[in-house]
Design a protein around this motif. Structure first.
Motif, short mmCIF file in Angstrom:
data_model
loop_
_atom_site.label_atom_id
_atom_site.label_comp_id
_atom_site.label_asym_id
_atom_site.label_seq_id
_atom_site.Cartn_x
_atom_site.Cartn_y
_atom_site.Cartn_z
N ASP A 76 0.86 -1.02 0.18
CA ASP A 76 0.30 -0.01 1.00
C ASP A 76 0.97 1.68 0.05
O ASP A 76 2.00 0.77 0.72
N ARG A 77 0.54 2.58 -1.15
CA ARG A 77 0.97 3.47 -1.05
C ARG A 77 0.23 4.50 -0.46
O ARG A 77 0.81 5.59 0.20
N THR A 83 -5.72 3.03 3.17
CA THR A 83 -6.33 1.96 2.27
C THR A 83 -7.25 0.83 2.69
O THR A 83 -8.13 0.75 1.74
N ALA A 84 -7.12 -0.12 3.57
CA ALA A 84 -8.34 -0.66 4.11
C ALA A 84 -9.39 0.22 4.10
O ALA A 84 -10.31 -0.17 3.55
N ALA A 85 -9.24 0.96 5.00
CA ALA A 85 -10.64 2.01 5.10
C ALA A 85 -10.75 2.45 3.69
O ALA A 85 -12.76 2.43 3.02
N HIS A 86 -10.60 2.53 2.57
CA HIS A 86 -11.23 3.30 0.64
C HIS A 86 -11.60 1.82 0.26
O HIS A 86 -12.88 2.40 -0.75
N MET A 87 -10.84 0.63 0.49
CA MET A 87 -11.13 -0.81 0.28
C MET A 87 -12.58 -0.64 0.14
O MET A 87 -13.84 -1.37 -0.85
N LYS A 88 -13.04 -0.86 1.51
CA LYS A 88 -13.67 -1.46 2.66
C LYS A 88 -15.54 -0.09 2.01
O LYS A 88 -16.20 -0.51 1.45
N ALA A 89 -14.88 1.09 1.64
CA ALA A 89 -16.30 1.96 1.72
C ALA A 89 -16.73 1.73 0.31
O ALA A 89 -18.00 1.77 -0.07
#
Length: 134
Positions: A76-77, A83-89
């Motif tokens: 992750d960059r 990034t995980a929160a963005h993916m889940k959302a």
């Protein structure tokens, strides 16, 4: 009618049942038929409809999201590290569109509406737009 609603989440990952809040907005609008849009303007939170009878469903969903999108990943960059929160959302989505009939939300027997926090705890906002069908 558009209503801005504030809520405070208490943990990093949390599914907050907002069904009664949305139901109250429908009741306040005094409409018999129409629709409701529930919208989350955040990139690390979302809105979903799922079972609200068994609390294990919420716990299981959060656990499975964490398995699919671990908080730390060596590739992750994103500078904020969420990034995980963005993916889940993105997986859950930013909004839900519901039907109003006979002055009430049309939900299945076990369904509830959830604000899905994936980067908390935070002060959050969501919107409820009630629309009448003529």
């Amino acid at each position: 009618m558009l209503k801005k609603i504030q809520l405070t989440t208490s943990t990093r990952n949390e599914l907050v049942d907002i069904t009664s809040i949305v139901e109250n907005e429908v009741k306040s609008a005094s409409i018999e038929t129409g629709s409701v849009i529930v919208y989350c303007p955040h990139t690390t939170a979302g809105i979903t409809i799922n079972e609200n009878a068994d609390p294990d469903v919420k716990r299981d969903m959060i656990r499975r999201f964490d398995e699919i999108y671990p908080w730390h990943h060596e590739e992750d960059r994103h500078e904020e590290g969420n990034t995980a929160a963005h993916m889940k959302a993105s997986t859950v989505g930013a909004s839900q569109h519901l039907i109003v009939t006979d002055g009430k939300l049309l939900l299945g027997t076990w369904q509830g509406i959830y604000f899905c926090e994936f980067d908390g705890p935070r002060e959050r906002t969501f919107y409820v737009k009630v629309q009448s069908s003529l």
